[in-house]
Design a protein around this motif. Sequence first.
Motif, PDB file in Angstrom:
ATOM      1  N   TYR A  24       0.836  -1.206   0.000  1.00 50.47           N
ATOM      2  CA  TYR A  24       0.000   0.000   0.000  1.00 50.47           C
ATOM      3  C   TYR A  24       0.872   1.258   0.000  1.00 50.47           C
ATOM      4  CZ  TYR A  24      -3.129   3.626   1.788  1.00 50.47           C
ATOM      5  OH  TYR A  24      -3.818   4.788   1.977  1.00 50.47           O
ATOM      6  N   THR A  25       1.944   1.234   0.796  1.00 52.88           N
ATOM      7  CA  THR A  25       2.843   2.381   0.860  1.00 52.88           C
ATOM      8  C   THR A  25       3.552   2.583  -0.471  1.00 52.88           C
ATOM      9  OG1 THR A  25       3.161   1.947   3.215  1.00 52.88           O
ATOM     10  CG2 THR A  25       4.745   3.402   2.146  1.00 52.88           C
ATOM     11  N   ALA A  26       3.952   1.477  -1.134  1.00 52.49           N
ATOM     12  CA  ALA A  26       4.619   1.578  -2.437  1.00 52.49           C
ATOM     13  C   ALA A  26       3.709   2.252  -3.463  1.00 52.49           C
ATOM     14  CB  ALA A  26       5.037   0.196  -2.923  1.00 52.49           C
ATOM     15  N   LYS A  27       2.442   1.897  -3.468  1.00 56.87           N
ATOM     16  CA  LYS A  27       1.499   2.521  -4.403  1.00 56.87           C
ATOM     17  C   LYS A  27       1.279   3.988  -4.045  1.00 56.87           C
ATOM     18  CE  LYS A  27      -1.867   0.267  -6.278  1.00 56.87           C
ATOM     19  NZ  LYS A  27      -1.313  -0.158  -7.560  1.00 56.87           N
ATOM     20  N   ARG A  28       1.211   4.274  -2.765  1.00 56.97           N
ATOM     21  CA  ARG A  28       0.960   5.643  -2.325  1.00 56.97           C
ATOM     22  C   ARG A  28       2.137   6.562  -2.639  1.00 56.97           C
ATOM     23  NH1 ARG A  28       0.239   5.992   3.873  1.00 56.97           N
ATOM     24  NH2 ARG A  28       2.487   5.660   3.682  1.00 56.97           N
ATOM     25  N   GLU A  29       3.351   6.014  -2.649  1.00 55.83           N
ATOM     26  CA  GLU A  29       4.533   6.844  -2.854  1.00 55.83           C
ATOM     27  C   GLU A  29       4.975   6.898  -4.312  1.00 55.83           C
ATOM     28  OE1 GLU A  29       7.605   5.700  -0.202  1.00 55.83           O
ATOM     29  OE2 GLU A  29       6.489   6.273   1.609  1.00 55.83           O
ATOM     30  N   GLU A  70      10.250  -2.590   1.461  1.00 54.60           N
ATOM     31  CA  GLU A  70      10.318  -3.580   2.530  1.00 54.60           C
ATOM     32  C   GLU A  70       9.665  -3.016   3.782  1.00 54.60           C
ATOM     33  OE1 GLU A  70      14.205  -4.801   3.606  1.00 54.60           O
ATOM     34  OE2 GLU A  70      13.505  -6.223   5.139  1.00 54.60           O
ATOM     35  N   TYR A  71       8.908  -3.842   4.445  1.00 48.01           N
ATOM     36  CA  TYR A  71       8.221  -3.419   5.667  1.00 48.01           C
ATOM     37  C   TYR A  71       9.204  -3.375   6.835  1.00 48.01           C
ATOM     38  CZ  TYR A  71       5.123  -3.498   9.705  1.00 48.01           C
ATOM     39  OH  TYR A  71       4.492  -3.223  10.879  1.00 48.01           O
ATOM     40  N   ARG A  72       9.144  -2.318   7.590  1.00 51.63           N
ATOM     41  CA  ARG A  72       9.881  -2.201   8.842  1.00 51.63           C
ATOM     42  C   ARG A  72       8.883  -1.839   9.933  1.00 51.63           C
ATOM     43  NH1 ARG A  72      13.420  -4.492   6.753  1.00 51.63           N
ATOM     44  NH2 ARG A  72      15.604  -3.901   6.468  1.00 51.63           N
ATOM     45  N   PRO A  73       9.045  -2.363  11.163  1.00 56.02           N
ATOM     46  CA  PRO A  73       8.086  -2.022  12.231  1.00 56.02           C
ATOM     47  C   PRO A  73       8.006  -0.528  12.491  1.00 56.02           C
ATOM     48  CG  PRO A  73       9.447  -3.899  12.864  1.00 56.02           C
ATOM     49  CD  PRO A  73      10.032  -3.363  11.595  1.00 56.02           C
ATOM     50  N   ASP A  74       9.165   0.188  12.338  1.00 53.59           N
ATOM     51  CA  ASP A  74       9.155   1.625  12.616  1.00 53.59           C
ATOM     52  C   ASP A  74       8.905   2.456  11.381  1.00 53.59           C
ATOM     53  OD1 ASP A  74      11.477   0.696  11.554  1.00 53.59           O
ATOM     54  OD2 ASP A  74      12.775   2.169  12.559  1.00 53.59           O
ATOM     55  N   ARG A  75       9.224   1.918  10.196  1.00 48.28           N
ATOM     56  CA  ARG A  75       9.012   2.654   8.959  1.00 48.28           C
ATOM     57  C   ARG A  75       9.048   1.678   7.802  1.00 48.28           C
ATOM     58  NH1 ARG A  75      14.366   4.332   6.875  1.00 48.28           N
ATOM     59  NH2 ARG A  75      15.980   3.386   8.195  1.00 48.28           N
ATOM     60  N   THR A  76       8.521   2.122   6.667  1.00 48.84           N
ATOM     61  CA  THR A  76       8.556   1.327   5.454  1.00 48.84           C
ATOM     62  C   THR A  76       9.368   2.096   4.429  1.00 48.84           C
ATOM     63  OG1 THR A  76       6.397   0.361   5.898  1.00 48.84           O
ATOM     64  CG2 THR A  76       7.150   0.273   3.621  1.00 48.84           C
ATOM     65  N   ARG A  77      10.462   1.499   3.977  1.00 48.11           N
ATOM     66  CA  ARG A  77      11.381   2.247   3.117  1.00 48.11           C
ATOM     67  C   ARG A  77      11.659   1.448   1.852  1.00 48.11           C
ATOM     68  NH1 ARG A  77      17.398   1.275   5.684  1.00 48.11           N
ATOM     69  NH2 ARG A  77      17.347  -1.001   5.664  1.00 48.11           N
ATOM     70  N   PRO A  78      12.076   2.118   0.753  1.00 43.76           N
ATOM     71  CA  PRO A  78      12.404   1.402  -0.476  1.00 43.76           C
ATOM     72  C   PRO A  78      13.682   0.607  -0.308  1.00 43.76           C
ATOM     73  CG  PRO A  78      12.868   3.750  -0.702  1.00 43.76           C
ATOM     74  CD  PRO A  78      12.200   3.574   0.616  1.00 43.76           C
TER      75      PRO A  78
END
Length: 441
Positions: A416-421, A428-436
């Motif tokens: 979802y974050t990849a599509k939004r950005e 890759e999903y991270r508990p504190d953040r989701t980064r490329p």
Amino acid sequence: MMNLDRLKLRTRLLLTVLLPVLLLSAALTGVSLFRGARMADREITERGLAIVSFLAPAAEYGVISGSSGSTDGLMQALQAQPDVAAALLYDRRGGEIARLGVPALLDGAAVRGMLEAQRLGRDGDRVAFAAPVMSLPLAVDEYAGGEPDLAPLPVGWVYVELDTSAYDARWRTTVLTTLGLAGGALLVALLLAVRMAGAVGAPVARLAEAVQRMAAGDLEVEVSGRAGGEELLALQHGFNTMARAIANAHKTLQARIEQATARLAHQALHDPLTALPNRRAFEIALEELLAASRRAGDRGALCFMDLDHFKPVNDTGGHAAGDALLREVADLIRLRLRTEDTVCRMGGDEFALILRGCTSEDAARIANDLCGAVGDLRFQWEGREYCIGASIGFTMIDGSIDNVSEVVHAADHACYTAKREGRGRALEYRPDRTRPRTPGA
């Protein structure tokens, strides 16, 4: 009461030999017919329960999504079964969403009250079966707090009527064969009694033992040993022929049931459009990987892929174009994954990839490679060229997360974050953040 002392010795000998043979033949025929009837009824029941038990999971996606293509495909698969006379699919409100044939025993209220696969009843040459379509909810949206309720719920029902005409015809043939063989056996026994009334003891004892074994369920029974003459040898051969005919008929029916069950089992775990494993197969594979991670420390990754710009293909080219594109994308993914990896179609334009034995860098490289390959794809349809893309979110399976719903939520959130950005990328999903993530990052 008949006075045996007044009968001639020949008649008394004939009675002495023939009476046991008559009783034995009657018992053998009765046992054979009784067991044959029970076998035929049990095989019909097993066949019907196998069909609805495998049809219900296969219909889950079509019932939930309302996809006529999925339900029509199931109806076509059922239509290919020669003994399926009618079938219906209901949604959770009891509304009919697909039909095959004209049901003769339908009781809608009874069907919608089913909580497990059951045989409903029989009338003439029709036997009715029904089963609920159960769904195990997946927490694939953003985590909203609280523990999700993953208890299976009925989202619809399947109803199938089998036509027993073919089974009944085979049963009538078996009955006639049994009666014919019994009549022939009695004729042989009569000849035997006339010629050798005193030589029937041992062969009849062996026949009686064979009847007892058949009554106990041994369909491979065979009478062995040397008969006392040609007539008893014929009787023994007749019994063995009848026993083999019954055993072969049982094996043939069982083989057909197993073949149909195998086909339905495959359909229950595979997407009919792309031939990829479906959502249910995905759940099983993911649970196995999580169990291996907990037990042996196996590493892996779960990727969710969502196609970008897929809707314009459907809107301008029609659903046929969308289906063709999905098949082409499925083939592209298959060619770029390793043999130990698994790709599943989750529904619509969503795919899930289970990568085994890989690091975070490996997963990022594979995901970015797939994004690039899908982005380079040029889909041709009726003289028009379409360009699409793919957004992928992935999360590592390394023992830090041991719950299926949490792993699915993490991968879905990253997608979802990849599509939004901006789409066309892997995150890759991270508990504190989701980064490329890119290869070597």
